[in-house]
Design a protein around this motif. Structure first.
Motif, PDB file in Angstrom:
ATOM      1  N   ALA B 157       0.784  -1.126   0.048  1.00  0.00           N
ATOM      2  CA  ALA B 157      -0.134  -0.053  -0.087  1.00  0.00           C
ATOM      3  C   ALA B 157       0.642   1.457   0.028  1.00  0.00           C
ATOM      4  O   ALA B 157       0.546   2.305  -0.314  1.00  0.00           O
ATOM      5  CB  ALA B 157      -0.926   0.042   1.312  1.00  0.00           C
ATOM      6  N   ASP B 158       2.155   1.053   0.346  1.00  0.00           N
ATOM      7  CA  ASP B 158       3.113   2.257   0.461  1.00  0.00           C
ATOM      8  C   ASP B 158       3.861   2.664  -0.841  1.00  0.00           C
ATOM      9  O   ASP B 158       4.103   3.707  -0.832  1.00  0.00           O
ATOM     10  CB  ASP B 158       4.163   2.179   1.660  1.00  0.00           C
ATOM     11  N   VAL B 159       3.396   1.786  -1.708  1.00  0.00           N
ATOM     12  CA  VAL B 159       4.191   2.316  -3.298  1.00  0.00           C
ATOM     13  C   VAL B 159       3.713   3.786  -3.391  1.00  0.00           C
ATOM     14  O   VAL B 159       2.604   3.942  -3.489  1.00  0.00           O
ATOM     15  CB  VAL B 159       3.592   1.195  -3.856  1.00  0.00           C
ATOM     16  N   ASP B 160       4.768   4.266  -3.815  1.00  0.00           N
ATOM     17  CA  ASP B 160       4.720   5.636  -4.051  1.00  0.00           C
ATOM     18  C   ASP B 160       3.640   5.937  -5.540  1.00  0.00           C
ATOM     19  O   ASP B 160       3.746   5.150  -6.454  1.00  0.00           O
ATOM     20  CB  ASP B 160       5.969   6.252  -4.677  1.00  0.00           C
ATOM     21  N   PRO B 161       2.654   6.418  -5.246  1.00  0.00           N
ATOM     22  CA  PRO B 161       1.553   6.763  -6.238  1.00  0.00           C
ATOM     23  C   PRO B 161       2.089   7.310  -7.658  1.00  0.00           C
ATOM     24  O   PRO B 161       1.806   6.941  -8.536  1.00  0.00           O
ATOM     25  CB  PRO B 161       0.566   7.690  -5.657  1.00  0.00           C
ATOM     26  N   VAL B 162       3.203   8.191  -7.514  1.00  0.00           N
ATOM     27  CA  VAL B 162       3.908   8.800  -8.779  1.00  0.00           C
ATOM     28  C   VAL B 162       4.693   7.379  -9.191  1.00  0.00           C
ATOM     29  O   VAL B 162       4.606   7.245 -10.515  1.00  0.00           O
ATOM     30  CB  VAL B 162       5.159   9.815  -8.245  1.00  0.00           C
ATOM     31  N   ARG B 164       3.791   4.419  -9.314  1.00  0.00           N
ATOM     32  CA  ARG B 164       2.884   3.427  -9.931  1.00  0.00           C
ATOM     33  C   ARG B 164       2.237   4.091 -11.081  1.00  0.00           C
ATOM     34  O   ARG B 164       2.104   3.394 -12.120  1.00  0.00           O
ATOM     35  CB  ARG B 164       1.645   3.542  -8.850  1.00  0.00           C
ATOM     36  N   ASP B 165       2.076   5.350 -11.195  1.00  0.00           N
ATOM     37  CA  ASP B 165       1.527   6.216 -12.286  1.00  0.00           C
ATOM     38  C   ASP B 165       2.732   6.160 -13.522  1.00  0.00           C
ATOM     39  O   ASP B 165       2.182   5.822 -14.536  1.00  0.00           O
ATOM     40  CB  ASP B 165       1.255   7.605 -11.991  1.00  0.00           C
ATOM     41  N   ALA B 167       4.944   3.797 -13.888  1.00  0.00           N
ATOM     42  CA  ALA B 167       4.866   2.446 -14.390  1.00  0.00           C
ATOM     43  C   ALA B 167       3.619   2.304 -15.215  1.00  0.00           C
ATOM     44  O   ALA B 167       3.839   1.454 -16.331  1.00  0.00           O
ATOM     45  CB  ALA B 167       4.623   1.460 -13.207  1.00  0.00           C
ATOM     46  N   LEU B 168       2.511   2.816 -14.938  1.00  0.00           N
ATOM     47  CA  LEU B 168       1.537   2.867 -15.543  1.00  0.00           C
ATOM     48  C   LEU B 168       1.736   3.348 -17.208  1.00  0.00           C
ATOM     49  O   LEU B 168       1.269   2.752 -17.995  1.00  0.00           O
ATOM     50  CB  LEU B 168      -0.037   3.224 -14.907  1.00  0.00           C
ATOM     51  N   SER B 169       1.901   4.540 -17.187  1.00  0.00           N
ATOM     52  CA  SER B 169       2.281   5.280 -18.193  1.00  0.00           C
ATOM     53  C   SER B 169       3.115   4.761 -19.207  1.00  0.00           C
ATOM     54  O   SER B 169       3.103   4.914 -20.492  1.00  0.00           O
ATOM     55  CB  SER B 169       2.284   6.971 -17.913  1.00  0.00           C
ATOM     56  N   TYR B 170       4.260   4.270 -18.537  1.00  0.00           N
ATOM     57  CA  TYR B 170       5.123   3.546 -19.630  1.00  0.00           C
ATOM     58  C   TYR B 170       4.754   2.152 -19.995  1.00  0.00           C
ATOM     59  O   TYR B 170       5.766   1.433 -20.692  1.00  0.00           O
ATOM     60  CB  TYR B 170       6.612   3.557 -18.892  1.00  0.00           C
ATOM     61  N   ARG B 171       3.718   1.714 -19.538  1.00  0.00           N
ATOM     62  CA  ARG B 171       3.210   0.382 -19.880  1.00  0.00           C
ATOM     63  C   ARG B 171       4.081  -0.831 -19.585  1.00  0.00           C
ATOM     64  O   ARG B 171       4.696  -1.498 -20.096  1.00  0.00           O
ATOM     65  CB  ARG B 171       3.013   0.111 -21.503  1.00  0.00           C
ATOM     66  N   PHE B 172       4.480  -0.678 -18.085  1.00  0.00           N
ATOM     67  CA  PHE B 172       5.591  -1.585 -17.626  1.00  0.00           C
ATOM     68  C   PHE B 172       5.031  -2.987 -17.836  1.00  0.00           C
ATOM     69  O   PHE B 172       3.618  -3.269 -17.634  1.00  0.00           O
ATOM     70  CB  PHE B 172       5.687  -1.613 -16.183  1.00  0.00           C
ATOM     71  N   THR B 173       5.843  -3.909 -18.046  1.00  0.00           N
ATOM     72  CA  THR B 173       5.100  -5.481 -17.917  1.00  0.00           C
ATOM     73  C   THR B 173       5.011  -5.619 -16.559  1.00  0.00           C
ATOM     74  O   THR B 173       5.404  -5.012 -15.475  1.00  0.00           O
ATOM     75  CB  THR B 173       6.136  -6.291 -18.716  1.00  0.00           C
ATOM     76  N   ALA B 174       4.148  -6.710 -16.326  1.00  0.00           N
ATOM     77  CA  ALA B 174       3.867  -7.243 -14.675  1.00  0.00           C
ATOM     78  C   ALA B 174       5.250  -7.543 -14.183  1.00  0.00           C
ATOM     79  O   ALA B 174       5.557  -6.695 -13.153  1.00  0.00           O
ATOM     80  CB  ALA B 174       3.031  -8.455 -14.910  1.00  0.00           C
ATOM     81  N   TRP B 175       6.246  -8.100 -14.782  1.00  0.00           N
ATOM     82  CA  TRP B 175       7.620  -8.531 -14.245  1.00  0.00           C
ATOM     83  C   TRP B 175       8.144  -6.911 -13.811  1.00  0.00           C
ATOM     84  O   TRP B 175       8.826  -6.999 -12.701  1.00  0.00           O
ATOM     85  CB  TRP B 175       8.156  -9.153 -15.196  1.00  0.00           C
ATOM     86  N   LYS B 177       7.070  -4.240 -13.280  1.00  0.00           N
ATOM     87  CA  LYS B 177       6.308  -3.481 -12.320  1.00  0.00           C
ATOM     88  C   LYS B 177       6.748  -4.162 -10.763  1.00  0.00           C
ATOM     89  O   LYS B 177       7.007  -3.467  -9.922  1.00  0.00           O
ATOM     90  CB  LYS B 177       4.898  -3.912 -12.375  1.00  0.00           C
ATOM     91  N   ILE B 178       7.026  -5.484 -10.704  1.00  0.00           N
ATOM     92  CA  ILE B 178       7.152  -6.048  -9.574  1.00  0.00           C
ATOM     93  C   ILE B 178       8.934  -5.924  -9.315  1.00  0.00           C
ATOM     94  O   ILE B 178       8.978  -5.325  -8.246  1.00  0.00           O
ATOM     95  CB  ILE B 178       7.159  -7.753  -9.531  1.00  0.00           C
ATOM     96  N   ARG B 179       9.501  -5.780 -10.335  1.00  0.00           N
ATOM     97  CA  ARG B 179      10.925  -5.746  -9.993  1.00  0.00           C
ATOM     98  C   ARG B 179      11.388  -4.267  -9.771  1.00  0.00           C
ATOM     99  O   ARG B 179      12.084  -4.117  -8.796  1.00  0.00           O
ATOM    100  CB  ARG B 179      11.470  -6.147 -11.442  1.00  0.00           C
ATOM    101  N   TYR B 180      10.704  -3.479 -10.419  1.00  0.00           N
ATOM    102  CA  TYR B 180      11.148  -1.970 -10.327  1.00  0.00           C
ATOM    103  C   TYR B 180      10.303  -1.344  -9.367  1.00  0.00           C
ATOM    104  O   TYR B 180      10.633  -0.068  -8.779  1.00  0.00           O
ATOM    105  CB  TYR B 180      11.249  -1.371 -11.561  1.00  0.00           C
ATOM    106  N   VAL B 181       9.015  -1.540  -9.124  1.00  0.00           N
ATOM    107  CA  VAL B 181       8.151  -0.746  -8.375  1.00  0.00           C
ATOM    108  C   VAL B 181       7.797  -1.443  -7.009  1.00  0.00           C
ATOM    109  O   VAL B 181       8.115  -0.844  -5.921  1.00  0.00           O
ATOM    110  CB  VAL B 181       6.861  -0.390  -8.964  1.00  0.00           C
ATOM    111  N   LEU B 182       7.472  -2.667  -7.118  1.00  0.00           N
ATOM    112  CA  LEU B 182       6.834  -3.295  -5.930  1.00  0.00           C
ATOM    113  C   LEU B 182       8.005  -3.793  -4.920  1.00  0.00           C
ATOM    114  O   LEU B 182       8.106  -3.473  -3.714  1.00  0.00           O
ATOM    115  CB  LEU B 182       6.197  -4.593  -6.221  1.00  0.00           C
TER     116      LEU B 182
END
Lengths: 257, 249, 261
Positions: B157-162, B164-165, B167-175, B177-182
């Motif tokens: 829940a603490d993942v920085d919203p920025v 997250r956004d 990752a979303l706008s660059y269309r990160f793959t699920a992997w 997203k996990i590797r670089y954000v989560l």
């Protein structure tokens, strides 16, 4: 409307789970997992007569032991937190004592103090005092220098300094320690009942299990669970009042208004 | 803060080296007090033997195979239970943490189940599994699961919203997203959860051994006490303490 | 006139492990009763150290501080301090009102008198309507007003202010400067005001004591001959203000160059 939705969210899953248990176990013929209604039916007759006597004493011992641990932990933590040299001497020894897994002390305490309520209380104190003590030391040590200087400038000393500065400034850490101590104290209450006493909540539940009074045993587990939940709710209420200033102070700093 | 103020702060608390010396002195002092008290008869040595006798008992214990067997049993119950709890906690935590609706729906249930003292399950464990490893596991997993789960939920829940956004706008793959954000956000929380869970797990492993009689150091402590092998009992308590210190480090 | 505060050859050396830092070499100055003296110096000039020595929070290595005719060795009665870190000098668990009342309670002020003093002080700093607010519910400027109210309710003989407005925005800062000056004139207090801001020192003070960089000495004790009635716009645009300001600035620049070469 939003209230209602929130209430639904809070209640939906617990009610669903409870209903599921009820239905799944309704016609249970399993010896170990009797129907829920039989457990609930056993609850009243099992605990109503005991409530006034031996099993209330478990909770009384818990309260006494927990209070003792808090008083001792805060009382010793304040001088240790305020004096770096004293702390340097005792801190490793205290860390060692804290690391003793609390249940491992039960046989030792039993050996020294025999069979009696004093043993239960001492078991609880000996396990629950450490988180309070070490967190108090941390809290007192971290008292803001400017705030301490302010007190000195305005001549605030003695009991008022203790209450207005030291205890309040360290209260977030003290309360963290108290929360950890509470769950340890409950565990130790049950264990000391089971291992030391010939009465008490933990002892009675274990007796039911040994006598294969299964619905009664489950009702006892429900009682213990309920006790844990009630005490944690009470504690949360206490925390919300005692640390109102702290949460207010932290909110803008964390940036989520 | 001016350099002068920093110097003053350092001057006020004893330096690291002298702290270590003082701390060692403190430990030695405690050892000496525990040696002297029973010898003067303040507390009967039958209850609290001098620390030198405890040390002798420790050496004697360490020479026996039963001791190592018990240590291994405790370690297995602890590590296996912890591993199960951690995996379950991380998987469920990530799921609950990332889906807002799920988190909202389960919050009250978690809040209700968590404070249930794990020792309440002791009779169930005895009933179902008896004095076996599986009894230990039931208690350890139940107790160690909650701290892990809560830490992971907070971490996700603490993942920085920025972030997250982004990752979303660059269309990160699920992997990705996990590797670089989560992962980077969640890791400190997982470590905290692991520390808390490890401590609780050891306590419950010892409890299960003591109360239920499952094989392990806890059982040995109980046996030593029952057979009045008092120095051995204290030696074993010292051993579980150092296991916990090792686990915390 | 005999000075109220006399700082005599104060020297302060910090003794770290294996290294000593001479923060203040030799400082002497004095304040007459009712004076508003500003201490100005570059950052790292040991201004806070000096103020702590004066307040009795730190013992000087050499020399002495005399207040009235008593040597200071610990915070003396009748002295109030306003710190720079307003967020850390107010008790976050007490309301604004209780923060102001606290020192008076310690002094066992009778309840009626206490209420009068606290209400009066909060009114004077323009906070008559936030008695029940906690410090963290107030803006930075308002928090510093509470700290000032606490100081004046204490009715000190001397008020020490340690860069009190360094952490607030410019507009608030101007308001607080004027507030401090008007309180000073109304209460006939003695104020020792430490700042690193040259404009502020010249605007606020009757005298400006200019400090060198560390190890600190007094470079000059400059009388500010501006009229007593000061105004943020009018005073700051007078030629005399510009002259005085330029003079202090030049002195500090000179000192900086000497310390770097």
């Amino acid at each position: 409307m939003a209230r209602l939705r929130q209430l639904a969210l809070v209640l939906a899953l617990p009610v669903a789970l409870l209903a599921l248990c009820w239905l799944l176990l309704a016609d249970s013929t399993s010896f170990y997992a009797p129907p829920l209604r039989r457990i609930l039916a056993a609850f009243g007759p099992t605990w109503a007569p005991r409530w006034a006597s031996e099993d209330a004493s478990s909770i009384a011992l818990l309260v006494i032991g927990y209070a003792g641990a808090v008083v001792a932990g805060v009382g010793l933590g304040i001088p240790l937190g305020a004096r770096p040299r004293l702390r340097a001497v005792f801190e490793p020894a205290l860390e060692l004592f804290r690391a003793i897994p609390p249940p491992a002390l039960v046989p030792a305490v039993k050996l020294v103090f025999g069979w009696g309520p004093a043993t239960n209380v001492l078991v609880i104190v000996s396990g629950a005092v450490w988180p309070v003590l070490l967190n108090t030391i941390e809290g007192v040590r971290a008292i803001d220098e400017v705030l301490a200087d302010t007190c000195r400038c305005y001549g605030i000393t003695g009991a008022r300094r203790l209450y207005v500065l030291v205890l309040r400034a360290a209260s977030p850490q003290i309360i963290t320690g108290m929360r950890q101590a509470l769950s340890i104290a409950i565990i130790l209450m049950v264990i000391s009942d089971m291992m030391v006493g010939s009465s008490g909540l933990g002892f009675t539940i274990l007796e039911f299990q040994r006598g294969f009074s299964i619905p009664e045993m489950w009702s006892g587990i429900l009682l213990l669970g309920g006790l844990g939940v009630v005490l944690s709710l009470v504690f949360r209420g206490f925390e919300a009042v005692a640390l109102r200033w702290y949460h207010g102070l932290r909110r803008p700093q964390r940036g989520d208004a | 803060m001016t350099p002068a103020a920093a110097t003053r702060r350092r001057a006020r608390s004893p330096a690291l080296a002298s702290r270590a010396v003082l701390g060692t002195l403190g430990l030695l002092g405690v050892g000496a007090v525990l040696e002297v008290i029973p010898r003067t008869g303040l507390v009967s040595p039958r209850y609290l033997p001098p620390s030198s006798e405890i040390a002798v008992a420790l050496v004697r214990e360490a020479a026996g195979a039963a001791f190592w067997r018990a240590l291994l049993d405790t370690a297995i119950g602890w590590a296996l239970g912890l591993a199960i709890a951690v995996v379950a906690g991380v998987v469920l935590g990530v799921v609950l943490g990332s889906v807002r609706a799920l988190r909202a729906a389960t919050a009250s249930t978690i809040e209700f189940l968590r404070p249930i003292p794990s020792v309440a399950l002791i009779p169930v464990a005895v009933l179902l599994f008896g004095a076996q490893l599986r009894s230990v596991l039931l208690l350890v997993v139940y107790a160690a699961f909650w701290p892990m789960l809560l830490q992971v939920i907070h971490g996700v829940a603490d993942v920085d919203p920025v972030a997250r956004d982004t990752a979303l706008s660059y269309r990160f793959t699920a992997w990705a997203k996990i590797r670089y954000v989560l992962w980077p956000t969640g890791l400190p929380y997982i470590m905290t959860g692991l520390r808390l869970s490890a401590a609780v797990a050891l306590i419950l492993a010892i409890t299960a051994e003591l109360v239920i009689g499952a094989p392990g150091l806890g059982k040995e402590i109980g046996l030593a006490q029952a057979s009045s092998a008092v120095p051995a009992m204290y030696a074993l308590i010292l051993v579980v303490t150092s296991v916990r210190l090792e686990a915390a480090a | 006139m005999t000075p109220l505060l006399d700082v005599r050859h104060v020297r302060k050396v910090y003794d770290g492990h294996g290294r000593t830092v001479e923060a203040i070499r030799d400082l002497s100055f004095s304040c007459a009763p009712g004076e508003l003296v500003c201490i100005v110096g570059p950052s790292g000039a040991g201004k806070t150290t000096l103020l702590k020595c004066v307040a009795g929070l730190l013992a000087p290595t050499g020399g002495e501080v005399v207040l009235g005719d008593v040597r200071v060795d610990g915070p003396p009665p009748g002295m109030a301090v306003v710190f720079q870190e307003y967020g850390r000098s107010l008790f976050p668990w007490l309301t604004a009102w209780d923060n102001v009342a606290l020192p008076l309670r310690q002094r066992r002020t009778p309840p009626g008198e206490l209420r009068r003093l606290v209400d009066g002080a909060l009114g004077e700093v323009g906070l008559a309507d936030v008695h029940a607010a906690y410090p963290w519910q107030l803006s930075g400027g308002m928090q510093q007003r509470v700290a000032i109210a606490r100081a004046i309710a204490y009715e000190p003989r001397i008020l020490l202010m340690d860069e009190p407005f360094a952490a607030v925005d410019a507009q608030t800062r101007a308001d607080l400067e004027d507030l401090t000056r008007s309180l000073w004139r109304r209460h006939a207090m003695t104020i020792l005001f430490v700042t690193h801001d040259i404009d502020e020192a010249v605007y606020m003070g009757q005298r400006v004591v200019i400090l060198s960089a560390s190890p600190t000495v007094v470079l000059e004790d400059l009388a500010i001959d501006l009229p007593g009635e000061r105004d943020q716009l009018a005073t700051r645009s007078t030629p005399r203000f510009a002259e005085l300001r330029a003079r202090v600035y030049a002195r500090i620049q000179q000192a900086k160059q000497r310390s770097t070469t």
